[in-house]
Design a protein around this motif. Structure first.
Motif, PDB file in Angstrom:
ATOM      1  N   SER A  45      -2.134  -3.253  -6.380  1.00 46.71           N
ATOM      2  CA  SER A  45      -3.173  -4.115  -6.942  1.00 46.71           C
ATOM      3  C   SER A  45      -2.703  -5.550  -7.197  1.00 46.71           C
ATOM      4  CB  SER A  45      -3.680  -3.509  -8.256  1.00 46.71           C
ATOM      5  OG  SER A  45      -2.605  -3.354  -9.168  1.00 46.71           O
ATOM      6  N   TYR A  46      -1.502  -5.880  -6.754  1.00 45.39           N
ATOM      7  CA  TYR A  46      -0.972  -7.222  -6.971  1.00 45.39           C
ATOM      8  C   TYR A  46      -0.150  -7.633  -5.758  1.00 45.39           C
ATOM      9  CZ  TYR A  46       1.926 -10.986  -8.956  1.00 45.39           C
ATOM     10  OH  TYR A  46       2.565 -12.180  -9.192  1.00 45.39           O
ATOM     11  N   GLN A  47      -0.401  -8.822  -5.258  1.00 44.51           N
ATOM     12  CA  GLN A  47       0.384  -9.358  -4.145  1.00 44.51           C
ATOM     13  C   GLN A  47       1.126 -10.595  -4.645  1.00 44.51           C
ATOM     14  OE1 GLN A  47       0.863  -8.051  -0.931  1.00 44.51           O
ATOM     15  NE2 GLN A  47       2.461  -9.561  -1.022  1.00 44.51           N
ATOM     16  N   PRO A  48       2.437 -10.489  -4.822  1.00 47.08           N
ATOM     17  CA  PRO A  48       3.213 -11.641  -5.311  1.00 47.08           C
ATOM     18  C   PRO A  48       3.099 -12.855  -4.387  1.00 47.08           C
ATOM     19  CG  PRO A  48       4.513  -9.642  -5.413  1.00 47.08           C
ATOM     20  CD  PRO A  48       3.277  -9.318  -4.630  1.00 47.08           C
ATOM     21  N   ILE A  49       3.216 -14.001  -4.980  1.00 59.02           N
ATOM     22  CA  ILE A  49       3.228 -15.252  -4.212  1.00 59.02           C
ATOM     23  C   ILE A  49       4.659 -15.502  -3.768  1.00 59.02           C
ATOM     24  CG2 ILE A  49       2.855 -17.740  -4.314  1.00 59.02           C
ATOM     25  CD1 ILE A  49       0.686 -17.142  -6.443  1.00 59.02           C
TER      26      ILE A  49
ATOM     27  N   SER B 245       0.829  -1.202   0.000  1.00 60.12           N
ATOM     28  CA  SER B 245       0.000   0.000   0.000  1.00 60.12           C
ATOM     29  C   SER B 245       0.869   1.260   0.000  1.00 60.12           C
ATOM     30  CB  SER B 245      -0.897   0.005   1.243  1.00 60.12           C
ATOM     31  OG  SER B 245      -0.099   0.205   2.404  1.00 60.12           O
ATOM     32  N   LYS B 246       0.238   2.380  -0.238  1.00 62.85           N
ATOM     33  CA  LYS B 246       0.950   3.661  -0.209  1.00 62.85           C
ATOM     34  C   LYS B 246       1.545   3.894   1.176  1.00 62.85           C
ATOM     35  CE  LYS B 246       0.357   8.610  -0.949  1.00 62.85           C
ATOM     36  NZ  LYS B 246      -0.553   9.674  -1.364  1.00 62.85           N
ATOM     37  N   GLU B 247       0.777   3.588   2.216  1.00 65.08           N
ATOM     38  CA  GLU B 247       1.238   3.792   3.594  1.00 65.08           C
ATOM     39  C   GLU B 247       2.438   2.904   3.908  1.00 65.08           C
ATOM     40  OE1 GLU B 247      -2.012   3.127   2.718  1.00 65.08           O
ATOM     41  OE2 GLU B 247      -2.692   5.210   2.888  1.00 65.08           O
ATOM     42  N   GLN B 248       2.375   1.648   3.506  1.00 61.72           N
ATOM     43  CA  GLN B 248       3.502   0.737   3.737  1.00 61.72           C
ATOM     44  C   GLN B 248       4.739   1.211   2.979  1.00 61.72           C
ATOM     45  OE1 GLN B 248       1.613  -2.924   2.331  1.00 61.72           O
ATOM     46  NE2 GLN B 248       2.124  -3.861   4.304  1.00 61.72           N
TER      47      GLN B 248
END
Length: 161
Positions: free
Chosen positions: A89-93, A58-61
């Motif tokens: 919009s994407y979370q890598p595995i 996220s932007k905050e992270q």
């Protein structure tokens, strides 16, 4: 002069002239085109020649970890040497490497990151607290259960190869 040498020289010269002509028109570049369908967000840009760090989070992270990196010398005096981007919009595995470290790598991560200008990829992932963060090539796998300052350590591995 040997006729074969002359013909080879003309061929090489013509090839170089064509490539330089294409490069000058923008039809030919050394950088690959972005092939990602994900949206790249800009957190901050220091300058166009700076190192490009792309975060998956996220932007905050991203802001938290960018600030943590820039809080450590020598980065404190090099703020303008970095450009920070993020893809939310994407979370890598990721996987657990040998049961001790978080490892997020592969073609999919690299392809998704290509939505942004990219030199280093930082995947922020919430993992078991016993899992260490890691760095492999230009990809940092950061376990968000640990202190944000871990990014400076892992970036040192990536930057120093």
């Amino acid at each position: 002069m040997n006729k074969g040498v002359f013909v080879a020289g003309v061929f090489i010269g013509a090839t170089v002239a064509i490539l330089l002509g294409l490069w000058g028109t923008g039809s030919f570049t050394l950088s690959p085109e972005a092939v990602s369908s994900f949206e790249c967000h800009t957190l901050s840009e220091g300058n166009e020649r700076g190192l490009n760090l792309v975060f998956f989070g996220s932007k905050e992270q991203t802001q938290l970890y960018a600030d943590a990196l820039l809080a450590v010398a020598p980065f404190t005096t090099q703020r303008n040497a970095f450009n920070f981007y993020y893809i939310d919009s994407y979370q890598p595995i990721c996987e657990y490497y040998k049961g001790i470290a978080l490892l997020c790598q592969g073609k999919e991560v690299i392809q998704a990151a290509s939505a942004c200008p990219v030199d280093y990829i930082i995947v922020l992932q919430d993992a078991e607290s016993k899992m260490r963060s890691s760095s492999f090539s230009n990809i940092l796998s950061i376990n968000t259960k640990h202190a944000p300052s871990v990014i400076a350590h892992e970036f040192g591995h990536a930057f120093g190869d």
